[in-house]
Design an enzyme around this catalytic site. Sequence first.
Site, PDB file in Angstrom:
ATOM      1  N   GLU A 169      -8.183  38.753  70.957  1.00  0.00           N
ATOM      2  CA  GLU A 169      -8.134  40.010  71.641  1.00  0.00           C
ATOM      3  C   GLU A 169      -9.497  40.263  72.109  1.00  0.00           C
ATOM      4  O   GLU A 169     -10.516  40.578  71.447  1.00  0.00           O
ATOM      5  CB  GLU A 169      -7.706  41.318  70.288  1.00  0.00           C
ATOM      6  CG  GLU A 169      -6.501  40.759  69.632  1.00  0.00           C
ATOM      7  CD  GLU A 169      -5.373  41.107  70.660  1.00  0.00           C
ATOM      8  OE1 GLU A 169      -5.272  41.751  71.571  1.00  0.00           O
ATOM      9  OE2 GLU A 169      -4.249  40.566  70.122  1.00  0.00           O
ATOM     10  N   CYS A 197     -10.329  49.246  70.204  1.00  0.00           N
ATOM     11  CA  CYS A 197      -9.739  48.030  70.190  1.00  0.00           C
ATOM     12  C   CYS A 197      -8.050  48.293  69.873  1.00  0.00           C
ATOM     13  O   CYS A 197      -7.877  49.147  69.168  1.00  0.00           O
ATOM     14  CB  CYS A 197     -10.158  47.207  68.668  1.00  0.00           C
ATOM     15  SG  CYS A 197      -9.301  45.752  68.632  1.00  0.00           S
ATOM     16  N   CYS A 246      -7.588  46.777  66.069  1.00  0.00           N
ATOM     17  CA  CYS A 246      -8.084  47.563  64.862  1.00  0.00           C
ATOM     18  C   CYS A 246      -8.277  48.923  64.886  1.00  0.00           C
ATOM     19  O   CYS A 246      -9.331  49.599  64.630  1.00  0.00           O
ATOM     20  CB  CYS A 246      -9.682  46.959  64.586  1.00  0.00           C
ATOM     21  SG  CYS A 246      -9.649  45.524  64.023  1.00  0.00           S
ATOM     22  N   HIS A 284     -11.272  51.578  63.022  1.00  0.00           N
ATOM     23  CA  HIS A 284     -12.162  52.467  63.574  1.00  0.00           C
ATOM     24  C   HIS A 284     -12.179  53.901  63.403  1.00  0.00           C
ATOM     25  O   HIS A 284     -12.965  54.535  63.080  1.00  0.00           O
ATOM     26  CB  HIS A 284     -12.200  52.123  65.135  1.00  0.00           C
ATOM     27  CG  HIS A 284     -12.978  50.914  65.533  1.00  0.00           C
ATOM     28  ND1 HIS A 284     -14.247  50.955  65.593  1.00  0.00           N
ATOM     29  CD2 HIS A 284     -12.471  49.833  65.963  1.00  0.00           C
ATOM     30  CE1 HIS A 284     -14.568  49.737  65.972  1.00  0.00           C
ATOM     31  NE2 HIS A 284     -13.400  48.965  66.164  1.00  0.00           N
ATOM     32  N   ARG A 301     -11.794  41.633  60.383  1.00  0.00           N
ATOM     33  CA  ARG A 301     -12.636  40.419  60.800  1.00  0.00           C
ATOM     34  C   ARG A 301     -14.076  40.661  60.528  1.00  0.00           C
ATOM     35  O   ARG A 301     -15.172  39.892  60.505  1.00  0.00           O
ATOM     36  CB  ARG A 301     -12.716  40.998  62.543  1.00  0.00           C
ATOM     37  CG  ARG A 301     -11.388  40.450  63.186  1.00  0.00           C
ATOM     38  CD  ARG A 301     -11.288  41.112  64.481  1.00  0.00           C
ATOM     39  NE  ARG A 301      -9.813  40.705  65.079  1.00  0.00           N
ATOM     40  CZ  ARG A 301      -8.865  41.320  64.565  1.00  0.00           C
ATOM     41  NH1 ARG A 301      -8.773  42.341  63.694  1.00  0.00           N
ATOM     42  NH2 ARG A 301      -7.593  40.975  65.119  1.00  0.00           N
ATOM     43  N   SER A 360     -17.362  41.553  65.388  1.00  0.00           N
ATOM     44  CA  SER A 360     -17.459  40.633  66.378  1.00  0.00           C
ATOM     45  C   SER A 360     -18.900  40.632  66.801  1.00  0.00           C
ATOM     46  O   SER A 360     -19.330  39.653  67.508  1.00  0.00           O
ATOM     47  CB  SER A 360     -16.611  40.555  67.341  1.00  0.00           C
ATOM     48  OG  SER A 360     -15.423  40.079  66.723  1.00  0.00           O
ATOM     49  N   CYS A 388     -12.426  39.212  67.997  1.00  0.00           N
ATOM     50  CA  CYS A 388     -11.629  40.515  68.597  1.00  0.00           C
ATOM     51  C   CYS A 388     -12.220  40.842  69.998  1.00  0.00           C
ATOM     52  O   CYS A 388     -12.339  42.014  70.235  1.00  0.00           O
ATOM     53  CB  CYS A 388     -11.602  41.686  67.696  1.00  0.00           C
ATOM     54  SG  CYS A 388     -13.267  42.422  67.297  1.00  0.00           S
ATOM     55  N   CYS A 390     -10.932  36.342  75.992  1.00  0.00           N
ATOM     56  CA  CYS A 390     -11.850  34.945  76.591  1.00  0.00           C
ATOM     57  C   CYS A 390     -11.441  33.917  77.446  1.00  0.00           C
ATOM     58  O   CYS A 390     -10.296  33.700  77.870  1.00  0.00           O
ATOM     59  CB  CYS A 390     -12.030  34.372  75.431  1.00  0.00           C
ATOM     60  SG  CYS A 390     -12.139  34.520  73.583  1.00  0.00           S
TER      61      CYS A 390
END
Lengths: 175, 571
Positions: B13, B60, B63, B67, B483, B506, B550, B553
């Site tokens: 993600e 995100c 997540c 958060h 994560r 991340s 997260c 890419c």
Amino acid sequence: MTESAGHLLVLGIGNVLMGDEGVGVHVVRHLEQLDVPPGVELLDGGTGSFLLLDPMQRARKVILIDATLDGNPAGTVRRLTPRFSRDYPRTLTAHDIGLKDLLDTFYLLDHPMNVVLFAISIAPLQGIGMVLSPEIEARVAEFAQLVLREVESASRPDPQENGLESLASAQDDSR
Amino acid sequence: MARMVVDPITRIEGHLRIEAVVENGTIMDAYSAGTMVRGFEKILKGRDPRDAWAFTERACGVCTTVHALASVRTVEDALGISVPKNAELIRNLMFCTQYVQDHVVHFYHLHALDWVDVVSSLSADPQKTAQIATSISSWPKSSPKYFAAVQDKLKAFVASGQLGIFANGYWGNPSYKLPPEVNLLAVTHYLEALEWQKEIVKIHTIFGGKNPHPNYLVGGVPCSINTDEVNAINMDRLNYVGSLINGAIAFVEQVYIPDLMAIAGFYKDWAAIGGGLKNYLAYGDLPTRGYGQPDYFKFARGAILDRNLNEVYPVNGRDSQEIKEYIEHSWYSYSSGEASGLHPFDGETEFNYTGPKPPYEQLNVEGKYSWLKTPRWKDHAMEVGPLARLLVSYAKGSTEVKDVVNEALGRLGVPITALFSTLGRTAARGLETRLVAHWMKDFYDELMAQIKTGELSTFTRDRWEPSTWPATAQGVGLTEAPRGALAHWIKIKDGKIDNYQLVVPSTWNASPRDPKGQRSAYEASLIGTHLANPEQPLEILRTIHSFDPCIACAVHLYDPEGKHIHQIKFE
């Protein structure tokens, strides 16, 4: 969570922290202020990927609104009926992969999804911020009307839309 | 030397680009770049601190809840608010729900296809798959007929070529080691997990009002408990939550863990690959006596250096000498200079993009090359995530954690050092899911016991009104996202947010080098890995996915002169 199985889902996708990238969510918020026919669920999907599987599956039809970086002038709207992830136009942000994957996932779950996508072209390299650019902001009401028209036509029965093929299904009969 | 670029890394993600320098098929060096700008901090300045969670929840799509949790804790920490016991329990249930759902989705839908060859499963003998399935688990869906039906369905998908997830794999790569029958078992559970994960997240809707963006509240949780009231958390809803938790325990114990162990047994060589950094950091979470008492968290807080499990160092998010962020290789500038490090209380978010105009072939890795800042703990590069959490709890002597870890190591016949690897990271995620699923039941039972005694409070109004706040205050909200270690820092001035900084997991793992040239976790973990087929960076994906990135890419490969030889695009 009380909608009947036949409801329409209007799903705004995007990240509202990234300017025009969040236009889909802005359109849904605009629709929340209008008279929407009964049997229509409005959902701010954010960039929710797999979390959106259930609300989408519960709907008879899904109207998606998403930003795209397809190279067209900002504000261009295209009405698409993507069936697979490869039909989905190019987007920029984190939801790039998740939402596309969902389209394929419906086939894996023997539940091909009836999706109409309003893809709104935006300019690349948006700044961080919660406000839309003036040219997109000025068009949100118009985008919402497009969605409303789609909602109205989708509320009329259309026998052809029930004709989506279903791939072979696997049933567990081991019990 | 060949520079291989993986951009974007798929099945994650966010946006992540990996450039690897390859010599004779072995990775000699690696660079990790976050290609998407972050800057939520700028959006929050001047807003009401009590609203911050609703903005950070948008950081995100996956997540969202963590958060929000970090944010309300940050404000509570700044203002000295302690939430009622029921609120702690409900927050823990939300937390556990996210872990179980997210880890299952990661294992089956984002990571499994690095180890499981879908095309090979088409040639499996369903009879043998059924034998394997019943030998490792009591999960009922295990008849030869069932696996044969799934196999027929898969054949149709693969033949149609229309489904991206099955069309874009490195099928047939010699690094795939599972027999066809185990591949079929895993792909079957890939499909079952898709259905299952939809159910468990309903707990978020019940306690948080909606999903994917559930509501949070500074001072407690926004739902009220009334066992007879239709619109409150009533008995029907509580019973439903109980049944979802039992379903989660069954799925984890009978599907996820048996599959993980079966697959790991064929990839024990990966217990010596991808270890990377030797330092691990966990903030810990799942309080049982309040957020202010980390010694009673289910996941312990602490830092491990040089893989020494005999010593765990204390971690203090408020100490300006512990956590610092650097920007020498990131597209930001600091008023105190390029090489300086800033504690998040004094963090700055000034963009300074000096990179090439996209699309580009190669980044200038000598200069700035990422949108991620580089966080350090006492100037050490730290790995965060499930492995760090388990190691810190293990080293601190948690009996529950030790039992689950030792049992798994015993079953695989590997020593504890096997955990310092790509396989160890992936196994740790499964093992903690097992722990969390059972803890979830404990929290649920405790909540029900509270309700039986008539204790229904879920919110404290103490210090809700800004008129009760001091003129200035600052706080830190530490949590553990699936994560890894996640923290928010806030400075409040005259009732408004004066500074707000996030350091996400991340960022710890995927960040660029620091001014001393120390690599972060992703970069360190790739060095020394051999690629069976340099045209197919399957091994890079295995290690990078083992962190559960997260940020979304890509893979680009470069030849020894830095010439672009290959780019893999995923649609």
